[in-house]
Design an enzyme around this catalytic site. Structure first.
Site, short mmCIF file in Angstrom:
data_model
loop_
_atom_site.label_atom_id
_atom_site.label_comp_id
_atom_site.label_asym_id
_atom_site.label_seq_id
_atom_site.Cartn_x
_atom_site.Cartn_y
_atom_site.Cartn_z
N LYS A 34 42.99 -82.34 -31.92
CA LYS A 34 43.42 -83.31 -32.92
C LYS A 34 42.91 -82.98 -34.32
O LYS A 34 43.69 -82.92 -35.28
CB LYS A 34 42.88 -84.66 -32.46
N THR A 35 41.61 -82.75 -34.43
CA THR A 35 41.04 -82.47 -35.76
C THR A 35 41.61 -81.18 -36.32
O THR A 35 41.87 -81.07 -37.51
CB THR A 35 39.50 -82.36 -35.65
N ASP A 218 43.20 -90.31 -39.58
CA ASP A 218 42.61 -89.88 -38.31
C ASP A 218 42.22 -91.12 -37.51
O ASP A 218 42.00 -92.19 -38.08
CB ASP A 218 41.36 -89.03 -38.63
N GLU A 219 42.11 -90.99 -36.20
CA GLU A 219 41.69 -92.11 -35.34
C GLU A 219 42.49 -93.37 -35.67
O GLU A 219 41.94 -94.46 -35.84
CB GLU A 219 40.19 -92.40 -35.51
N GLN A 249 42.20 -94.05 -26.27
CA GLN A 249 40.80 -93.97 -26.68
C GLN A 249 40.43 -95.05 -27.67
O GLN A 249 39.47 -94.91 -28.44
CB GLN A 249 40.50 -92.59 -27.28
N ARG A 602 34.68 -86.60 -21.67
CA ARG A 602 33.65 -85.87 -22.40
C ARG A 602 33.24 -84.61 -21.65
O ARG A 602 32.60 -83.72 -22.21
CB ARG A 602 32.38 -86.73 -22.60
#
Length: 713
Positions: A34-35, A218-219, A249, A602
């Site tokens: 994503k980033t 973002d997010e 998330q 994670r």
DNA sequence: CCGATGGGGCTTTTT
DNA sequence: GCCCCATCGG
């Protein structure tokens, strides 16, 4: 020629990066890059000449993410990214308000209150209004004010259906007046003020709407309703918003995050297509299968499944512990085994739902001599000694800062008692002046200036005078000595370790000034103010840093965005994970499930799950039963490490009357007198077995099972 | 002015 | 059970 930064992107990532100027939603699963997509898109836009750095605004969830984004862009493009606006909503609003403080009705050097400062300010207002803190808990008032502001409401716009609400509203109004008088702004105010500025000032709005041709978020699932409104305002009719997020998330609903913004965004911005990034580059197949299976139990989803090109990897290990201590023991042994296998300690994470759970784990790790690091608790700029130092700095910047003055007028102690402070406050109130002015009057009549208020006044004046022209770290060092702060802590038996943090503050200031490097402009006219703003907006990182040779302990929330070779998720019991409080909230369990989803994803290679039949909680033993989330992971993926579940009495049943009754936390029940409720706790055994039930009508009650006529609802 | 003592609260947390 | 806060007494 195709630039190298586009290499190695998968087709979906590439499609997202190279989209034309239009609004788009990128549904980016955990570990899907994503980033990378976000930063590569910015680099691509600038590199291909579609955008200038100045036409880009990118919003992130944390300061850390903003910094990382800038670093990554800098590595791809040989440009100075300073013209770009990259930051959190609060950081960007701060920038806007600094640049247009006059239009926003703020002093140029306004200070920012963090949550602690805000609470102190509220207490002060309430005292001035003579309002009983018992009847109106300041924390509640703080919540009330922030909730209102986060909905875009001023005091006079809030509904007040009853007398109590009227009082809340009064405090709200008085608090805002006090902030205005003192030239301070709280977090929620930053957003609200910036929104009001843009919505009322047509010229400015038009300017920024045409300037920021590219908005990237973002997010996105963590944006609040008001932040969405803010974005919409900035985007205007023609705006292009590139939103990246993952509804699965979304774990910050409790503080206003509204993942429904994603659906709304699709409609409001007529988003032509949604790009899903579903290839996961992090976790082994089995771990991913478990995550997919778990999250499929949620109904409120846009829907996507992750897949990986990796093999299945190892099965998920499940351990059913008798007690929290037993659980901790198991984890420590397993950590040691992993270390033997060559897994670096820093690549092992112990995750839990609530901070209180860390204690047992810490104890076990400590006894075994395994190095560990716990994340959570106070951050650097929130520590008392650092706040004291910052208060002196704030007084240097602006002596009218009442919050700061109250914090240090008698710290280190200089003979100013509570009575004196009250007199100053009274005088200030009567004459409508700041505490500083009142203190000057009181101290200025030729009295003994070696102690008390006169000494304080002289000290602050001297600090201002003497430190002018110094660099920031020099100023701080001088202040720490002249104020006696360093001396106070050095002389203290119990608090000498705080000296280190004060020294660290000097280093932080030096690093800050270096990074700043003469970048003063109309937005930030002065390094001291910039540093204080930095301290408020970025209280220091809570999140783990890579490369430490210690087991990493943190809540699942704190683990978001991180990854580890091996992950332990402990405390998988009903009432704890999912947390009992979530059971009363609409869609609360779904958010808990997303939290579990975040926890699972994670892990790269190894995943351990565990629960305990009994656990010390709030000073008493609580009996738990395995979390529903364990049932939602296909048993084919799981290798049980012990047989406690069948060989020992079922832990929850053992806690309450007879194994056959099967009462458990989270169960809906009916009581002949109290009506409907939910079991939130079990304690005791046999004849003493009791349950705690939260009844819809009468609230929480503890009932002895032997006598209470409970029946399942 | 400080240390001791007692009471209340207690999910998650960034800005 | 533990931590934070407020208040009290020396």
């Amino acid at each position: 020629m195709r630039p190298s930064y586009l290499d190695n992107l998968n087709p979906e990532q590439l499609a997202a990066v190279t989209l034309p100027r239009q609004s788009a939603l990128i549904l980016a699963g955990a570990g899907s890059g994503k980033t990378r997509v976000l930063t590569t898109r910015i680099a691509y836009l600038v590199h291909t000449g579609q955008a200038t750095p100045g036409s880009i605004l990118a919003v992130t969830f944390t300061n850390k993410a903003a910094k990382e984004m800038l670093t990554r862009i800098g590595a791809m493009l040989p440009i100075n990214p300073r013209g770009m606006w990259v930051g959190t909503f609060h950081g960007l609003c701060n920038r806007l308000l600094r640049a247009h403080h006059r239009e926003a009705g703020l002093p140029q050097l306004f200070q920012i209150l963090d949550a602690q400062d805000q609470l102190a300010a509220i207490k002060r207002v309430m005292k001035a209004l003579g309002i009983d803190e018992e009847k109106f808990p300041p924390k509640q008032v703080q919540y009330f004010i922030n909730t209102a502001k986060e909905q875009g409401l001023r005091a006079h716009e809030v509904d007040a259906p009853d007398g109590e609400a009227v009082t809340y509203r009064e405090i709200f109004a008085a608090y805002d007046q006090q902030c205005a008088r003192e030239g301070v702004v709280d977090f929620a105010e930053l957003l609200l003020r910036a929104w009001e500025l843009l919505s009322r000032n047509e010229v400015l709005r038009a300017h920024y709407q045409s300037r920021f041709k590219y908005l990237l978020v973002d997010e996105f699932q963590d944006t609040s309703e008001f932040q969405y409104r803010w974005l919409k305002l900035l985007a205007g009719r023609d705006g292009a918003v590139f939103a990246v997020g993952d509804d699965d998330q979304s774990i910050y609903g409790f503080r206003g995050a509204h993942s429904g913004n994603m659906q709304r965004f699709l409609a409001d911005f007529a988003v032509p297509q949604v790009i899903k990034l579903t290839q996961n580059y992090r976790s082994a197949g089995i771990i991913l299968d478990a995550a997919n299976a778990l999250i499929s139990h949620n109904r409120l989803r846009l829907g996507k499944d992750l897949w990986t090109a990796q093999g299945p990897g190892e099965p998920i290990r499940l351990y059913a512990a008798d007690s929290d201590q037993d659980e901790a023991q198991f984890i420590v042994e397993e950590v040691r085994a992993l270390r033997e296998e060559g897994v670096p300690l820093g690549q092992i994470a112990l995750l839990y739902r609530a901070n209180a759970q860390s204690r047992v784990l810490e104890h076990a790790l400590f006894s075994a001599g395994v190095p560990y690091r716990v994340y959570g608790g106070l951050r650097f700029f929130e520590r008392a000694e650092v706040k004291h130092a910052l208060a002196y700095l704030r007084l240097i910047a602006n002596p009218e800062d009442d919050n700061a003055l109250l914090r240090v007028i008698n710290f280190p102690a200089r003979g100013v008692g509570a009575r004196t402070v009250e007199q100053i406050q009274e005088a200030a109130r009567e004459q409508g002046i700041s505490l500083w002015q009142a203190a000057c009057h009181k101290g200025g009549k030729g009295k003994d200036s070696s102690k008390g208020v006169p000494a304080f006044v002289l000290l602050v004046e001297a600090l201002r005078r003497e430190t002018e022209g110094m660099t920031l770290p020099e100023r701080i060092e001088h202040m720490l000595h002249a104020s006696g702060l360093i001396g106070h802590y050095k002389a203290s038996k119990t608090e000498a370790d705080r000296v280190e943090n004060l020294e660290e503050l000097i280093h932080a200031a030096a690093a800050f000034e270096e990074e700043f490097d003469g970048e003063l402009n109309e937005e930030i006219p002065d390094v001291l103010t910039a540093f204080l703003t930095h301290a408020a907006l970025e209280a220091g990182e809570h999140q783990a840093e890579a490369g430490q040779e210690a087991v990493q302990l943190m809540t699942v929330h704190a683990a978001k965005g991180l990854e580890f070779d091996a992950v332990f998720i402990s405390g998988l019991e009903e009432g704890l994970f999912p947390h009992e409080n979530s059971l009363y909230e609409p869609d609360g369990v779904e958010e808990e499930r997303r939290l579990m989803y975040v926890a699972i994803t994670r892990a790269r290679e190894r995943l351990y799950l565990s629960y305990a039949g009994s656990r010390m909680l709030h000073g008493q033993v609580r009996y738990g039963v395995a979390s529903r989330f364990l049932d939602e992971i296909p048993s084919t993926l799981v290798q049980p490490l012990n047989v406690a579940v069948t060989a020992l009495p079922a832990p929850a049943a053992a806690g309450v009357r007879g194994a056959t009754e099967g009462w458990h936390i989270g169960q809906s029940v009916v009581h002949p007198k109290f009506g409907h409720g939910v079991i939130v706790g079990c304690a005791g055994r046999g004849a003493n077995a009791e349950v705690e039930v939260n009844f819809r009508q009468v609230g929480p009650k503890r009932l002895l099972l032997q006598y209470a006529k409970l029946s399942p609802a």
